[in-house]
Design a protein around this motif. Structure first.
Motif, PDB file in Angstrom:
ATOM      1  N   MET A   6      17.296 112.047  66.597  1.00 23.40           N
ATOM      2  CA  MET A   6      17.063 113.447  66.328  1.00 23.40           C
ATOM      3  C   MET A   6      15.568 113.627  66.097  1.00 23.40           C
ATOM      4  SD  MET A   6      18.235 115.626  62.941  1.00 23.40           S
ATOM      5  CE  MET A   6      19.830 114.942  62.954  1.00 23.40           C
ATOM      6  N   ALA A   7      14.880 114.326  66.984  1.00 27.87           N
ATOM      7  CA  ALA A   7      13.445 114.563  66.845  1.00 27.87           C
ATOM      8  C   ALA A   7      13.217 116.033  66.490  1.00 27.87           C
ATOM      9  CB  ALA A   7      12.725 114.218  68.133  1.00 27.87           C
ATOM     10  N   LEU A   8      12.461 116.250  65.444  1.00 28.31           N
ATOM     11  CA  LEU A   8      12.167 117.594  64.956  1.00 28.31           C
ATOM     12  C   LEU A   8      10.668 117.733  64.729  1.00 28.31           C
ATOM     13  CD1 LEU A   8      14.966 117.561  62.257  1.00 28.31           C
ATOM     14  CD2 LEU A   8      15.073 118.767  64.429  1.00 28.31           C
ATOM     15  N   SER A   9      10.195 118.965  64.495  1.00 28.10           N
ATOM     16  CA  SER A   9       8.795 119.158  64.131  1.00 28.10           C
ATOM     17  C   SER A   9       8.687 120.326  63.163  1.00 28.10           C
ATOM     18  CB  SER A   9       7.931 119.391  65.362  1.00 28.10           C
ATOM     19  OG  SER A   9       8.235 120.620  65.956  1.00 28.10           O
ATOM     20  N   VAL A  10       7.618 120.311  62.360  1.00 30.85           N
ATOM     21  CA  VAL A  10       7.376 121.354  61.378  1.00 30.85           C
ATOM     22  C   VAL A  10       5.866 121.529  61.227  1.00 30.85           C
ATOM     23  CG1 VAL A  10       7.433 119.807  59.369  1.00 30.85           C
ATOM     24  CG2 VAL A  10       8.021 122.192  59.087  1.00 30.85           C
ATOM     25  N   LYS A  11       5.450 122.763  60.974  1.00 29.14           N
ATOM     26  CA  LYS A  11       4.038 123.065  60.751  1.00 29.14           C
ATOM     27  C   LYS A  11       3.814 123.389  59.287  1.00 29.14           C
ATOM     28  CE  LYS A  11       3.177 125.040  65.293  1.00 29.14           C
ATOM     29  NZ  LYS A  11       2.782 126.243  66.027  1.00 29.14           N
ATOM     30  N   GLY A  12       2.629 123.059  58.808  1.00 30.19           N
ATOM     31  CA  GLY A  12       2.285 123.374  57.433  1.00 30.19           C
ATOM     32  C   GLY A  12       0.913 122.834  57.074  1.00 30.19           C
ATOM     33  N   LYS A  13       0.543 123.051  55.813  1.00 30.27           N
ATOM     34  CA  LYS A  13      -0.737 122.561  55.295  1.00 30.27           C
ATOM     35  C   LYS A  13      -0.495 121.269  54.545  1.00 30.27           C
ATOM     36  CE  LYS A  13      -3.197 126.861  54.548  1.00 30.27           C
ATOM     37  NZ  LYS A  13      -3.717 127.798  53.576  1.00 30.27           N
ATOM     38  N   ILE A  14      -1.434 120.335  54.688  1.00 29.48           N
ATOM     39  CA  ILE A  14      -1.335 119.091  53.933  1.00 29.48           C
ATOM     40  C   ILE A  14      -1.534 119.415  52.461  1.00 29.48           C
ATOM     41  CG2 ILE A  14      -2.336 116.819  53.514  1.00 29.48           C
ATOM     42  CD1 ILE A  14      -3.199 116.777  56.444  1.00 29.48           C
ATOM     43  N   ASP A  15      -0.572 119.038  51.640  1.00 24.31           N
ATOM     44  CA  ASP A  15      -0.648 119.254  50.203  1.00 24.31           C
ATOM     45  C   ASP A  15      -1.231 118.021  49.506  1.00 24.31           C
ATOM     46  OD1 ASP A  15       0.039 120.958  47.854  1.00 24.31           O
ATOM     47  OD2 ASP A  15       1.366 119.259  47.388  1.00 24.31           O
ATOM     48  N   GLN A  16      -0.736 116.839  49.875  1.00 26.61           N
ATOM     49  CA  GLN A  16      -1.191 115.583  49.282  1.00 26.61           C
ATOM     50  C   GLN A  16      -1.121 114.469  50.310  1.00 26.61           C
ATOM     51  OE1 GLN A  16       0.643 114.225  45.592  1.00 26.61           O
ATOM     52  NE2 GLN A  16       1.745 116.162  45.506  1.00 26.61           N
ATOM     53  N   ILE A  17      -2.049 113.534  50.200  1.00 32.60           N
ATOM     54  CA  ILE A  17      -1.967 112.279  50.944  1.00 32.60           C
ATOM     55  C   ILE A  17      -1.880 111.188  49.885  1.00 32.60           C
ATOM     56  CG2 ILE A  17      -3.099 110.710  52.549  1.00 32.60           C
ATOM     57  CD1 ILE A  17      -4.441 113.161  53.820  1.00 32.60           C
ATOM     58  N   LEU A  18      -0.738 110.528  49.818  1.00 28.73           N
ATOM     59  CA  LEU A  18      -0.497 109.518  48.787  1.00 28.73           C
ATOM     60  C   LEU A  18      -1.140 108.189  49.170  1.00 28.73           C
ATOM     61  CD1 LEU A  18       3.214 110.471  48.143  1.00 28.73           C
ATOM     62  CD2 LEU A  18       1.202 111.256  46.911  1.00 28.73           C
ATOM     63  N   LYS A  19      -1.274 107.306  48.209  1.00 29.98           N
ATOM     64  CA  LYS A  19      -1.915 106.012  48.437  1.00 29.98           C
ATOM     65  C   LYS A  19      -1.068 105.157  49.373  1.00 29.98           C
ATOM     66  CE  LYS A  19      -4.328 105.859  44.070  1.00 29.98           C
ATOM     67  NZ  LYS A  19      -4.547 105.153  42.824  1.00 29.98           N
ATOM     68  N   PRO A  20      -1.726 104.403  50.251  1.00 28.58           N
ATOM     69  CA  PRO A  20      -0.968 103.511  51.139  1.00 28.58           C
ATOM     70  C   PRO A  20      -0.335 102.374  50.337  1.00 28.58           C
ATOM     71  CG  PRO A  20      -3.337 103.334  51.550  1.00 28.58           C
ATOM     72  CD  PRO A  20      -3.156 104.385  50.523  1.00 28.58           C
ATOM     73  N   GLU A  21       0.794 101.891  50.834  1.00 26.42           N
ATOM     74  CA  GLU A  21       1.504 100.771  50.222  1.00 26.42           C
ATOM     75  C   GLU A  21       1.669  99.686  51.276  1.00 26.42           C
ATOM     76  OE1 GLU A  21       5.180 101.923  48.273  1.00 26.42           O
ATOM     77  OE2 GLU A  21       4.422 103.972  48.077  1.00 26.42           O
ATOM     78  N   SER A  22       1.693  98.439  50.832  1.00 23.91           N
ATOM     79  CA  SER A  22       1.912  97.330  51.764  1.00 23.91           C
ATOM     80  C   SER A  22       2.557  96.176  51.016  1.00 23.91           C
ATOM     81  CB  SER A  22       0.599  96.887  52.407  1.00 23.91           C
ATOM     82  OG  SER A  22      -0.298  96.424  51.417  1.00 23.91           O
ATOM     83  N   GLY A  23       3.074  95.231  51.784  1.00 26.29           N
ATOM     84  CA  GLY A  23       3.720  94.083  51.179  1.00 26.29           C
ATOM     85  C   GLY A  23       4.250  93.143  52.236  1.00 26.29           C
ATOM     86  N   THR A  24       5.099  92.244  51.805  1.00 28.68           N
ATOM     87  CA  THR A  24       5.712  91.267  52.690  1.00 28.68           C
ATOM     88  C   THR A  24       7.223  91.342  52.505  1.00 28.68           C
ATOM     89  OG1 THR A  24       3.787  89.843  52.381  1.00 28.68           O
ATOM     90  CG2 THR A  24       5.731  88.840  53.346  1.00 28.68           C
ATOM     91  N   SER A  25       7.948  91.398  53.613  1.00 27.51           N
ATOM     92  CA  SER A  25       9.411  91.478  53.556  1.00 27.51           C
ATOM     93  C   SER A  25      10.000  90.113  53.191  1.00 27.51           C
ATOM     94  CB  SER A  25       9.957  91.945  54.903  1.00 27.51           C
ATOM     95  OG  SER A  25       9.803  90.932  55.873  1.00 27.51           O
ATOM     96  N   ARG A  26      11.290  90.093  52.926  1.00 23.16           N
ATOM     97  CA  ARG A  26      11.980  88.825  52.630  1.00 23.16           C
ATOM     98  C   ARG A  26      11.865  87.852  53.792  1.00 23.16           C
ATOM     99  NH1 ARG A  26      17.642  91.023  50.192  1.00 23.16           N
ATOM    100  NH2 ARG A  26      16.719  92.256  48.522  1.00 23.16           N
ATOM    101  N   ALA A  27      11.777  88.413  55.000  1.00 22.77           N
ATOM    102  CA  ALA A  27      11.664  87.573  56.200  1.00 22.77           C
ATOM    103  C   ALA A  27      10.234  87.085  56.421  1.00 22.77           C
ATOM    104  CB  ALA A  27      12.144  88.348  57.416  1.00 22.77           C
ATOM    105  N   GLY A  28       9.297  87.498  55.557  1.00 22.36           N
ATOM    106  CA  GLY A  28       7.911  87.048  55.667  1.00 22.36           C
ATOM    107  C   GLY A  28       7.029  87.914  56.544  1.00 22.36           C
ATOM    108  N   LYS A  29       7.516  89.072  56.946  1.00 22.25           N
ATOM    109  CA  LYS A  29       6.713  89.969  57.795  1.00 22.25           C
ATOM    110  C   LYS A  29       5.929  90.943  56.927  1.00 22.25           C
ATOM    111  CE  LYS A  29       9.613  89.819  61.864  1.00 22.25           C
ATOM    112  NZ  LYS A  29      10.270  90.595  62.905  1.00 22.25           N
TER     113      LYS A  29
END
Length: 122
Positions: A1-24
């Motif tokens: 299901m592909a949708l789209s919406v228009k609006g103003k950016i309210d916030q850009i949150l901090k990026p997150e990263s890590g390693t999965s259980r599989a090591g990726k």
């Protein structure tokens, strides 16, 4: 299901990263837009992996259009939802094209000096 919406950016949150259980390695970044509807809504979108770079160069207050997919999954009898963005475009500012300049008498070329131009057959 592909949708789209228009609006103003309210916030850009901090990026997150890590390693999965599989090591990726994984990375994600969330951002919130506020829609332009009669009753504005705030919607939080998630960018995963290399798509995180799509938010670079954008800032709060900018008008954008976000294309996204909605995904749900069950965990321990509860349902969780993600709104995954896959395309971000700067919204057109809606301005009309610039009209051509006004036509003036100075724009009319002068008539030829010789009389040959007056001998046209029509």
């Amino acid at each position: 299901m592909a949708l789209s919406v228009k609006g103003k950016i309210d916030q850009i949150l901090k990026p997150e990263s890590g390693t999965s259980r599989a090591g990726k390695e994984w990375s994600k970044q969330d951002f919130v837009i506020e829609t332009d509807d009669q009753y504005p809504k705030k919607v939080c979108f998630t960018l995963f992996g290399e798509k995180v770079s799509m938010i670079n160069g954008l800032s709060a207050g900018q008008e954008i259009e976000v294309s996204f997919n909605i995904e749900s999954r069950e965990y321990n009898g509860r349902w969780f939802h993600n709104i995954n963005a896959w395309k971000i475009e700067k919204a057109s500012d809606g301005n009309m094209p610039v009209p051509p300049p006004e036509f003036g008498m100075d724009d009319i070329p002068p008539e030829p000096a010789d009389d040959a131009a007056g001998d046209l057959p029509f």
